[in-house]
Design an enzyme around this catalytic site. Structure first.
Site, mmCIF file in Angstrom:
data_model
loop_
_atom_site.group_PDB
_atom_site.id
_atom_site.type_symbol
_atom_site.label_atom_id
_atom_site.label_comp_id
_atom_site.label_asym_id
_atom_site.label_seq_id
_atom_site.Cartn_x
_atom_site.Cartn_y
_atom_site.Cartn_z
ATOM 1 N N ASP A 12 -19.695 -47.059 30.508
ATOM 2 C CA ASP A 12 -21.001 -46.429 30.734
ATOM 3 C C ASP A 12 -21.976 -46.811 29.628
ATOM 4 O OD1 ASP A 12 -19.928 -45.168 32.919
ATOM 5 O OD2 ASP A 12 -19.654 -43.238 31.937
ATOM 6 N N PHE A 116 -24.748 -49.385 39.253
ATOM 7 C CA PHE A 116 -23.318 -49.589 39.054
ATOM 8 C C PHE A 116 -22.957 -51.012 39.466
ATOM 9 C CE2 PHE A 116 -18.821 -49.349 40.010
ATOM 10 C CZ PHE A 116 -18.324 -48.556 38.989
ATOM 11 N N GLN A 171 -20.216 -40.806 45.023
ATOM 12 C CA GLN A 171 -21.302 -41.792 45.001
ATOM 13 C C GLN A 171 -21.208 -42.837 46.108
ATOM 14 O OE1 GLN A 171 -19.334 -41.027 42.309
ATOM 15 N NE2 GLN A 171 -20.472 -41.182 40.399
ATOM 16 N N GLN A 172 -20.041 -43.038 46.674
ATOM 17 C CA GLN A 172 -19.895 -44.086 47.681
ATOM 18 C C GLN A 172 -20.304 -43.638 49.080
ATOM 19 O OE1 GLN A 172 -19.962 -46.818 46.671
ATOM 20 N NE2 GLN A 172 -18.106 -47.702 45.788
ATOM 21 N N ASN A 194 -20.802 -32.804 46.747
ATOM 22 C CA ASN A 194 -21.824 -31.848 46.340
ATOM 23 C C ASN A 194 -22.624 -31.468 47.582
ATOM 24 O OD1 ASN A 194 -23.883 -33.818 46.771
ATOM 25 N ND2 ASN A 194 -23.782 -34.504 44.645
ATOM 26 N N GLY A 224 -24.508 -27.649 42.035
ATOM 27 C CA GLY A 224 -25.315 -27.783 40.836
ATOM 28 C C GLY A 224 -25.319 -26.503 40.025
ATOM 29 N N GLY A 255 -19.202 -33.674 37.305
ATOM 30 C CA GLY A 255 -18.457 -33.485 38.539
ATOM 31 C C GLY A 255 -17.017 -33.940 38.426
ATOM 32 N N ASP A 256 -16.793 -35.019 37.682
ATOM 33 C CA ASP A 256 -15.430 -35.512 37.483
ATOM 34 C C ASP A 256 -14.597 -34.480 36.720
ATOM 35 O OD1 ASP A 256 -16.451 -37.833 38.608
ATOM 36 O OD2 ASP A 256 -16.808 -38.782 36.669
#
Length: 323
Positions: A12, A116, A171-172, A194, A224, A255-256
């Site tokens: 990251d 990404f 995200q995917q 989410n 959130g 979130g992870d």
């Protein structure tokens, strides 16, 4: 018991913009946006959804097994994860590609713009869930965000073999087709999204909320700042508020961490409410830290903060499991 976590493994590059993205966007000219943000900070951290979840599970004393594809540049990162309790023996090393990169800028409102680069990630299709399952004695596989084809392949493998698995497209969802998403989630013991991803998944698959619930055992929806909601055919609806925060540094990886905490809590045998409280506390600790794997869990402090957010009974229920 060991838990297989298949997901992205990345470096990251995290930057901070001392302003608000929204103030730089002109509503009627979004079709020709061309912006450059002068940032005042850059930090380079270890990351990736799969690696972040594994790190959190290991911090709680679990036995995570990381699955994913990386480049030869992963060696130092792999040593770090191994030293912190993550089994990296089933990570595939590409002979030609670099480890994935995530480049993200966060503004003063904790809004983010990120990109990404997949790098070696598409080679995740070369990984066998079955081989890792039998080699480690795992009892759960987490199919999180990485190469979409590999995600579908590995969820199908779990169904064929009768393995318990978690679907976590995150995200995917934006990248995957409705057909791929349905193939991923069908038969999952647990589905993570989410609230926005929940709506997007339903829109892309053409499935209603009830339809999706019919395909999975339990659905966990993070909301959130409003906490998390858990619902399932055999689970009475549960809502857990976020844990009290002491600072807000960086939302990357929150979130992870929640997933790591909830999954570990369930492996301990805790109720859905208690497990979600553990996950929410871990998520808050990541929010208070720059970097997704730069926090540590101290037994007494973690228990004390659980009591602060959720009461003494919660802390008493969780304390015996903290190493």
């Amino acid at each position: 018991m060991p838990v297989l976590v298949a997901g992205s493994i990345a470096t990251d590059h995290l930057m901070h913009f001392p302003g608000s993205f929204s103030e730089q966007l002109i509503a009627d000219q979004l079709d020709k946006v061309s912006l450059s943000f002068l940032v005042d900070e850059l930090v380079i951290r270890r990351g990736g959804v799969g690696a972040n979840i594994c790190y959190g599970i290991a911090q709680l004393g679990g036995e995570p097994v990381l699955l994913g594809a990386v480049g030869a540049d992963f060696a130092e990162y792999g040593e770090f994860l191994t030293a912190h309790g993550v089994n990296c023996e089933h990570v595939y090393v590409s002979p030609s590609q670099h480890t994935a990169r995530f480049v993200c800028t966060t503004d003063e409102q904790m809004c983010q713009i990120g990109s990404f680069y997949a790098g070696a990630m598409p080679e995740s299709t070369r990984i066998s869930i079955t081989d890792a399952w039998h080699a480690t004695g795992a009892d759960l596989a987490v199919i999180s965000a990485y190469d979409p084809d590999a995600m579908v392949q590995h969820s199908a493998e779990c169904r064929e073999q009768g393995f318990r698995f978690v679907a976590d497209p995150s995200q995917q969802i934006a990248r995957m087709s409705g057909e791929q998403l349905r193939a991923l989630v069908e038969g999952a013991d647990l589905l993570f999204t989410n609230d926005y991803e929940k709506s997007l998944l339903e829109s892309k698959t053409g499935l209603s909320e009830a339809d999706v619930l019919g395909l999975v055992g339990v659905r966990v929806t993070t909301l959130g700042s409003k906490g998390v909601e858990i619902v399932g055919a055999d689970v009475e609806r549960v809502h857990v508020p976020v844990a009290a925060e002491r600072a807000r540094q960086d939302p990357t990886g929150v979130g992870d961490a929640f997933r790591a905490g909830l999954l570990t809590g369930r492996e301990w045998g805790l109720s859905w409410e208690r497990a979600a409280q553990v996950g929410s506390m871990l998520a808050t600790m990541v929010l208070e830290t720059v970097g997704t794997q730069d926090y540590t869990i101290a037994k007494d402090e973690f228990s004390s903060r659980l009591a602060e957010s959720y009461g003494d009974d919660c802390a008493a229920d969780v304390l015996p499991y903290l190493s």
